[in-house]
Motif scaffolding. Structure first.
Motif, PDB file in Angstrom:
ATOM      1  N   MET A  11      18.585  10.710  23.834  1.00  0.00           N
ATOM      2  CA  MET A  11      19.249   9.481  24.274  1.00  0.00           C
ATOM      3  C   MET A  11      18.588   8.913  25.526  1.00  0.00           C
ATOM      4  N   SER A  12      17.563   9.580  26.033  1.00  0.00           N
ATOM      5  CA  SER A  12      16.812   9.042  27.175  1.00  0.00           C
ATOM      6  C   SER A  12      15.608   8.234  26.685  1.00  0.00           C
ATOM      7  N   ASP A  13      15.711   7.715  25.458  1.00  0.00           N
ATOM      8  CA  ASP A  13      14.700   6.832  24.856  1.00  0.00           C
ATOM      9  C   ASP A  13      13.340   7.484  24.703  1.00  0.00           C
ATOM     10  N   ASN A  14      13.327   8.722  24.235  1.00  0.00           N
ATOM     11  CA  ASN A  14      12.072   9.430  23.961  1.00  0.00           C
ATOM     12  C   ASN A  14      12.172  10.194  22.653  1.00  0.00           C
ATOM     13  N   LEU A  15      11.017  10.367  22.026  1.00  0.00           N
ATOM     14  CA  LEU A  15      10.846  11.342  20.956  1.00  0.00           C
ATOM     15  C   LEU A  15       9.965  12.420  21.575  1.00  0.00           C
ATOM     16  N   ASP A  16      10.485  13.615  21.736  1.00  0.00           N
ATOM     17  CA  ASP A  16       9.750  14.699  22.384  1.00  0.00           C
ATOM     18  C   ASP A  16       9.286  15.709  21.349  1.00  0.00           C
ATOM     19  N   ILE A  17       8.024  16.126  21.473  1.00  0.00           N
ATOM     20  CA  ILE A  17       7.448  17.113  20.579  1.00  0.00           C
ATOM     21  C   ILE A  17       6.988  18.296  21.421  1.00  0.00           C
ATOM     22  N   PHE A  18       7.506  19.466  21.106  1.00  0.00           N
ATOM     23  CA  PHE A  18       7.126  20.701  21.781  1.00  0.00           C
ATOM     24  C   PHE A  18       6.307  21.539  20.808  1.00  0.00           C
ATOM     25  N   THR A  19       5.131  21.986  21.228  1.00  0.00           N
ATOM     26  CA  THR A  19       4.262  22.813  20.387  1.00  0.00           C
ATOM     27  C   THR A  19       4.409  24.271  20.779  1.00  0.00           C
ATOM     28  N   ASP A  20       4.494  25.137  19.773  1.00  0.00           N
ATOM     29  CA  ASP A  20       4.653  26.586  19.962  1.00  0.00           C
ATOM     30  C   ASP A  20       5.800  26.916  20.900  1.00  0.00           C
ATOM     31  N   PHE A  21       6.890  26.218  20.732  1.00  0.00           N
ATOM     32  CA  PHE A  21       8.078  26.388  21.566  1.00  0.00           C
ATOM     33  C   PHE A  21       8.607  27.815  21.488  1.00  0.00           C
ATOM     34  N   HIS A  22       8.523  28.409  20.303  1.00  0.00           N
ATOM     35  CA  HIS A  22       9.048  29.754  20.090  1.00  0.00           C
ATOM     36  C   HIS A  22       8.233  30.837  20.798  1.00  0.00           C
ATOM     37  N   LEU A  23       7.001  30.525  21.204  1.00  0.00           N
ATOM     38  CA  LEU A  23       6.156  31.502  21.878  1.00  0.00           C
ATOM     39  C   LEU A  23       6.337  31.501  23.394  1.00  0.00           C
ATOM     40  N   ASN A  24       6.964  30.459  23.926  1.00  0.00           N
ATOM     41  CA  ASN A  24       7.144  30.340  25.375  1.00  0.00           C
ATOM     42  C   ASN A  24       8.301  31.197  25.855  1.00  0.00           C
ATOM     43  N   THR A  25       8.154  31.717  27.036  1.00  0.00           N
ATOM     44  CA  THR A  25       9.257  32.440  27.663  1.00  0.00           C
ATOM     45  C   THR A  25       9.743  31.622  28.847  1.00  0.00           C
ATOM     46  N   GLY A  26      11.007  31.748  29.163  1.00  0.00           N
ATOM     47  CA  GLY A  26      11.566  30.977  30.269  1.00  0.00           C
ATOM     48  C   GLY A  26      11.991  29.594  29.813  1.00  0.00           C
ATOM     49  N   VAL A  27      12.213  28.729  30.771  1.00  0.00           N
ATOM     50  CA  VAL A  27      12.674  27.370  30.500  1.00  0.00           C
ATOM     51  C   VAL A  27      11.472  26.452  30.297  1.00  0.00           C
ATOM     52  N   VAL A  28      11.455  25.754  29.164  1.00  0.00           N
ATOM     53  CA  VAL A  28      10.398  24.794  28.877  1.00  0.00           C
ATOM     54  C   VAL A  28      10.944  23.409  29.207  1.00  0.00           C
ATOM     55  N   THR A  29      10.310  22.723  30.127  1.00  0.00           N
ATOM     56  CA  THR A  29      10.818  21.424  30.551  1.00  0.00           C
ATOM     57  C   THR A  29       9.898  20.268  30.202  1.00  0.00           C
ATOM     58  N   LYS A  30       8.665  20.547  29.856  1.00  0.00           N
ATOM     59  CA  LYS A  30       7.715  19.468  29.581  1.00  0.00           C
ATOM     60  C   LYS A  30       7.245  19.532  28.127  1.00  0.00           C
ATOM     61  N   PRO A  31       7.450  18.434  27.380  1.00  0.00           N
ATOM     62  CA  PRO A  31       6.997  18.421  25.991  1.00  0.00           C
ATOM     63  C   PRO A  31       5.481  18.261  25.895  1.00  0.00           C
ATOM     64  N   THR A  32       4.936  18.665  24.752  1.00  0.00           N
ATOM     65  CA  THR A  32       3.512  18.478  24.490  1.00  0.00           C
ATOM     66  C   THR A  32       3.196  16.997  24.351  1.00  0.00           C
ATOM     67  N   HIS A  33       4.056  16.271  23.637  1.00  0.00           N
ATOM     68  CA  HIS A  33       3.914  14.824  23.477  1.00  0.00           C
ATOM     69  C   HIS A  33       5.270  14.180  23.743  1.00  0.00           C
ATOM     70  N   ARG A  34       5.255  13.080  24.471  1.00  0.00           N
ATOM     71  CA  ARG A  34       6.466  12.292  24.713  1.00  0.00           C
ATOM     72  C   ARG A  34       6.166  10.859  24.281  1.00  0.00           C
ATOM     73  N   ILE A  35       6.942  10.375  23.324  1.00  0.00           N
ATOM     74  CA  ILE A  35       6.757   9.038  22.770  1.00  0.00           C
ATOM     75  C   ILE A  35       7.941   8.180  23.209  1.00  0.00           C
ATOM     76  N   ARG A  36       7.651   7.075  23.902  1.00  0.00           N
ATOM     77  CA  ARG A  36       8.721   6.139  24.280  1.00  0.00           C
ATOM     78  C   ARG A  36       9.256   5.499  23.014  1.00  0.00           C
ATOM     79  N   HIS A  37      10.574   5.531  22.855  1.00  0.00           N
ATOM     80  CA  HIS A  37      11.198   5.023  21.630  1.00  0.00           C
ATOM     81  C   HIS A  37      12.622   4.607  21.964  1.00  0.00           C
TER      82      HIS A  37
END
Length: 127
Positions: A11-37
């Motif tokens: 709802m913050s007007d983005n389409l966020d894509i996270f790559t290999d999200f399942h391999l990360n440990t801890g809090v992931v705050t930055k997407p691999t790609h952010r598309i304004r939408h």
């Protein structure tokens, strides 16, 4: 899809894509790609829900496609490449008279067939 990427419609007007999200440990705050939408559908329309293509094209194995509705005028369904975070195609036409908030692909690999439904129940199929 391959399962390497996580797609969110925010709802913050983005389409966020996270790559290999399942391999990360801890809090992931930055997407691999952010598309304004523009995802502000308002009170009377269903919220957007981006959907992955259910299979990867054999001609383009690095391409992960997803489809989502759009608030653009003229009314549009948008197809993006999730691996690059880029718009591939916008589908417009006389049949799209309202915002299509629910979209999906037919699981066929031979042809790219997208369908979109609006809040009134009208479904538009594009191929």
């Amino acid at each position: 899809p391959s399962g390497k990427q996580l797609l969110t419609t925010t709802m913050s007007d983005n389409l966020d894509i996270f790559t290999d999200f399942h391999l990360n440990t801890g809090v992931v705050t930055k997407p691999t790609h952010r598309i304004r939408h523009n995802n502000q559908t308002g009170r009377w329309l269903s919220t957007f829900m981006a959907q992955w293509h259910p299979s990867i094209s054999s001609s383009s194995p690095n391409e992960e496609l997803f489809v989502v509705g759009s608030m653009q005028q003229p009314r549009t369904m948008q197809i993006f490449d999730g691996s690059k975070g880029e718009l591939v195609r916008g589908i417009q036409g006389d049949a799209l008279t309202a915002v299509v908030s629910r979209c999906c692909f037919h699981p066929s690999v031979e042809k790219l067939i997208a369908a979109g439904g609006n809040s009134s129940g009208r479904v538009t199929v594009a191929r």
